[in-house]
Design an enzyme around this catalytic site. Structure first.
Site, PDB file in Angstrom:
ATOM      1  N   GLU A 114      12.721  10.821  35.330  1.00  0.00           N
ATOM      2  CA  GLU A 114      12.091   9.516  35.598  1.00  0.00           C
ATOM      3  C   GLU A 114      11.417   9.582  36.968  1.00  0.00           C
ATOM      4  O   GLU A 114      10.403   8.947  37.209  1.00  0.00           O
ATOM      5  CB  GLU A 114      13.142   8.411  35.576  1.00  0.00           C
ATOM      6  CG  GLU A 114      12.562   7.044  35.947  1.00  0.00           C
ATOM      7  CD  GLU A 114      13.507   5.884  35.710  1.00  0.00           C
ATOM      8  OE1 GLU A 114      14.242   5.899  34.702  1.00  0.00           O
ATOM      9  OE2 GLU A 114      13.503   4.956  36.529  1.00  0.00           O
ATOM     10  N   ARG A 158       9.071   2.116  32.019  1.00  0.00           N
ATOM     11  CA  ARG A 158       8.774   2.871  33.261  1.00  0.00           C
ATOM     12  C   ARG A 158       7.375   3.510  33.243  1.00  0.00           C
ATOM     13  O   ARG A 158       7.170   4.636  33.726  1.00  0.00           O
ATOM     14  CB  ARG A 158       9.834   3.960  33.524  1.00  0.00           C
ATOM     15  CG  ARG A 158      11.230   3.431  33.604  1.00  0.00           C
ATOM     16  CD  ARG A 158      11.467   2.449  34.743  1.00  0.00           C
ATOM     17  NE  ARG A 158      12.767   1.831  34.585  1.00  0.00           N
ATOM     18  CZ  ARG A 158      12.979   0.653  33.972  1.00  0.00           C
ATOM     19  NH1 ARG A 158      11.950  -0.062  33.491  1.00  0.00           N
ATOM     20  NH2 ARG A 158      14.184   0.158  33.862  1.00  0.00           N
ATOM     21  N   SER A 205      17.517   6.537  39.461  1.00  0.00           N
ATOM     22  CA  SER A 205      17.882   7.256  38.229  1.00  0.00           C
ATOM     23  C   SER A 205      16.983   8.473  38.097  1.00  0.00           C
ATOM     24  O   SER A 205      15.761   8.348  38.052  1.00  0.00           O
ATOM     25  CB  SER A 205      17.679   6.362  37.006  1.00  0.00           C
ATOM     26  OG  SER A 205      18.515   5.251  37.108  1.00  0.00           O
TER      27      SER A 205
HETATM   28  C1  FAD Z   1      18.778   3.624  45.174  1.00  0.00           C
HETATM   29  C2  FAD Z   1      17.631   3.432  44.197  1.00  0.00           C
HETATM   30  C3  FAD Z   1      17.749   2.537  43.154  1.00  0.00           C
HETATM   31  C4  FAD Z   1      16.698   2.356  42.242  1.00  0.00           C
HETATM   32  N1  FAD Z   1      16.842   1.466  41.229  1.00  0.00           N
HETATM   33  C5  FAD Z   1      15.838   1.292  40.347  1.00  0.00           C
HETATM   34  C6  FAD Z   1      15.968   0.360  39.267  1.00  0.00           C
HETATM   35  O1  FAD Z   1      16.976  -0.309  39.111  1.00  0.00           O
HETATM   36  N2  FAD Z   1      14.917   0.249  38.417  1.00  0.00           N
HETATM   37  C7  FAD Z   1      13.770   0.959  38.565  1.00  0.00           C
HETATM   38  O2  FAD Z   1      12.844   0.797  37.756  1.00  0.00           O
HETATM   39  N3  FAD Z   1      13.620   1.843  39.576  1.00  0.00           N
HETATM   40  C8  FAD Z   1      14.610   2.019  40.455  1.00  0.00           C
HETATM   41  N4  FAD Z   1      14.458   2.916  41.486  1.00  0.00           N
HETATM   42  C9  FAD Z   1      13.222   3.709  41.594  1.00  0.00           C
HETATM   43  C10 FAD Z   1      12.106   3.066  42.463  1.00  0.00           C
HETATM   44  O3  FAD Z   1      12.656   2.216  43.445  1.00  0.00           O
HETATM   45  C11 FAD Z   1      11.098   2.300  41.602  1.00  0.00           C
HETATM   46  O4  FAD Z   1      10.470   3.137  40.670  1.00  0.00           O
HETATM   47  C12 FAD Z   1      10.023   1.626  42.476  1.00  0.00           C
HETATM   48  O5  FAD Z   1       9.261   0.781  41.691  1.00  0.00           O
HETATM   49  C13 FAD Z   1       9.089   2.640  43.161  1.00  0.00           C
HETATM   50  O6  FAD Z   1       8.336   1.956  44.121  1.00  0.00           O
HETATM   51  P1  FAD Z   1       7.814   2.706  45.446  1.00  0.00           P
HETATM   52  O7  FAD Z   1       6.975   1.747  46.202  1.00  0.00           O
HETATM   53  O8  FAD Z   1       8.925   3.299  46.176  1.00  0.00           O
HETATM   54  O9  FAD Z   1       6.899   3.819  44.775  1.00  0.00           O
HETATM   55  P2  FAD Z   1       6.807   5.377  45.154  1.00  0.00           P
HETATM   56  O10 FAD Z   1       8.122   6.012  44.930  1.00  0.00           O
HETATM   57  O11 FAD Z   1       6.182   5.538  46.485  1.00  0.00           O
HETATM   58  O12 FAD Z   1       5.787   5.872  44.028  1.00  0.00           O
HETATM   59  C14 FAD Z   1       6.166   5.855  42.665  1.00  0.00           C
HETATM   60  C15 FAD Z   1       4.904   6.087  41.811  1.00  0.00           C
HETATM   61  O13 FAD Z   1       4.047   4.954  41.959  1.00  0.00           O
HETATM   62  C16 FAD Z   1       2.759   5.350  42.440  1.00  0.00           C
HETATM   63  N5  FAD Z   1       2.314   4.292  43.350  1.00  0.00           N
HETATM   64  C17 FAD Z   1       3.015   3.742  44.376  1.00  0.00           C
HETATM   65  N6  FAD Z   1       2.301   2.733  44.937  1.00  0.00           N
HETATM   66  C18 FAD Z   1       1.136   2.661  44.257  1.00  0.00           C
HETATM   67  C19 FAD Z   1      -0.029   1.836  44.354  1.00  0.00           C
HETATM   68  N7  FAD Z   1      -0.139   0.851  45.275  1.00  0.00           N
HETATM   69  N8  FAD Z   1      -1.033   2.051  43.481  1.00  0.00           N
HETATM   70  C20 FAD Z   1      -0.953   3.037  42.533  1.00  0.00           C
HETATM   71  N9  FAD Z   1       0.104   3.856  42.406  1.00  0.00           N
HETATM   72  C21 FAD Z   1       1.140   3.652  43.243  1.00  0.00           C
HETATM   73  C22 FAD Z   1       2.972   6.687  43.122  1.00  0.00           C
HETATM   74  O14 FAD Z   1       1.790   7.475  43.107  1.00  0.00           O
HETATM   75  C23 FAD Z   1       4.080   7.301  42.266  1.00  0.00           C
HETATM   76  O15 FAD Z   1       3.544   7.944  41.154  1.00  0.00           O
HETATM   77  C24 FAD Z   1      15.497   3.105  42.402  1.00  0.00           C
HETATM   78  C25 FAD Z   1      15.383   4.007  43.457  1.00  0.00           C
HETATM   79  C26 FAD Z   1      16.433   4.172  44.352  1.00  0.00           C
HETATM   80  C27 FAD Z   1      16.276   5.139  45.500  1.00  0.00           C
END
Ligand code: FAD
Length: 308
Positions: A300, A180, A230
């Site tokens: 996380e 992560r 998580s």
């Molecule tokens: C129901 C649910 C289930 C989930 N299951 C999982 C799972 O199985 N495994 C898992 O790993 N995660 C899981 N997640 C967490 C999440 O979906 C992941 O971490 C996902 O990769 C985050 O992507 P996001 O676009 O939503 O990022 P955001 O939540 O918008 O941002 C997360 C981080 O990434 C940075 N960021 C986002 N986009 C960029 C970019 N283009 N450039 C630089 N930095 C950036 C942000 O600044 C922040 O620090 C889950 C979340 C939910 C709500």
């Protein structure tokens, strides 16, 4: 110059210079899966890479703090919002192109959509990500993973931009992917796109795997309630959810926040929770688990504009 004047100047410049959306005091709860978060002093959604370059250069010029968001699925944002500029790398970065078994994917592509496209093309190995609700950029930043797979396994190259508008290209090795976490997590770089390399496989098997993993998710995770996935990282030995359950905290509520009674690894927003409700519940979980097991759980989820 006083910080508020810098914000005002930045807002003025952005409205003049960028093509995408610029809002003052744009509410962040509309951009987080948790449905929590006060306003961003400035919220900008650039139209494309050129527009993003302008946005980043202006933020640097005015020395304003900046936070990048993707689909907001891993974020807990303060009730007081974020005092700087929030830049959304979203649907405008929604593109992909294929060259044999290499696929270039924009940072704003939903992982679930990407998994289906790859499956239709007969490319295997991305099934693990089909139920993760984030965008590609956030997934690369977080080295998102599930069911034994992670972004590290599929990413060949990553293209990023810094606040001077300079472009960088990193190989998988350069990205220093660990659990992560990636090189980007410790930098000021913005992910623009990534090239994935995947082996060809059997389309039906790939589709069936996606269905199977998504069914598993539905039965185990509280997908009907807002959350950020998580809440805590997996500790060295074992699972956060097991430690939380063993500490008797499954279903525990603090005001509008609850340790999910379906999956204790998730804190959910079950009734209009504030950020502070979630943080207080997290503090209770951390301290109780520590008392019972001696293990200190670490978040996380990314906490924005406040602290645990
Ligand atoms: C129901 C649910 C289930 C989930 N299951 C999982 C799972 O199985 N495994 C898992 O790993 N995660 C899981 N997640 C967490 C999440 O979906 C992941 O971490 C996902 O990769 C985050 O992507 P996001 O676009 O939503 O990022 P955001 O939540 O918008 O941002 C997360 C981080 O990434 C940075 N960021 C986002 N986009 C960029 C970019 N283009 N450039 C630089 N930095 C950036 C942000 O600044 C922040 O620090 C889950 C979340 C939910 C709500």
């Amino acid at each position: 110059m006083e910080y508020q004047s810098k914000i005002n100047e930045l807002y003025k410049d952005m409205t003049l210079c960028i093509r995408g959306v610029v809002l003052k005091d744009g509410p962040l709860k509309n951009h987080t899966y948790f449905k929590i978060g006060g306003p961003a002093a400035i919220f900008a959604e650039p139209e494309d890479t050129d527009d993003l370059k302008t946005v980043l250069k202006l933020i640097k010029k005015h020395s304003v703090d900046c936070f990048i968001i993707g689909n907001g699925t891993n974020l807990l944002v303060s009730d007081n919002g974020y005092k700087g500029a929030v830049v959304k790398i979203g649907e405008k970065f929604n593109y992909m192109s294929k060259n044999d078994n290499n696929v270039t994917v924009g940072a704003g592509v939903l992982l679930s959509v990407l998994a289906k496209v790859l499956a239709r093309e007969g490319l295997a190995g991305f099934e693990f990500a089909s139920g993760i609700p984030g965008f590609l950029g956030g997934a690369v930043y977080m080295n998102a993973g599930a069911y034994g797979g992670e972004m590290k396994d599929v990413v060949k190259n990553v293209k990023c931009m810094d606040f001077n508008g300079k472009i960088y290209e990193f190989t998988n090795e350069d990205m220093e992917f660990i659990y992560r976490h990636s090189k980007i997590s410790d930098s000021d770089l913005i992910v623009l796109e990534a090239e994935l390399e995947l082996p060809y496989g059997n389309k039906d098997e790939i589709m069936n795997k996606i269905k199977e993993l998504n069914e598993k998710r539905k039965t185990k995770q509280p997908l009907d309630m807002p959350s950020a996935g998580s809440t805590f990282k997996r500790p060295a030995n074992g699972y956060a959810s097991k430690l939380i359950e063993d500490a008797g905290l499954k279903g525990l509520k603090y005001k509008g926040a609850m340790v999910s009674d379906k999956h204790s690894g998730f804190v959910v927003n079950w009734d209009n929770a504030s950020c502070e409700d979630v943080l207080e519940l997290m503090r209770i979980v951390i301290s109780t688990v520590n008392d019972k097991s001696g293990i200190i759980l670490e978040p996380e989820i990314k906490i924005v504009g406040t602290e645990l």
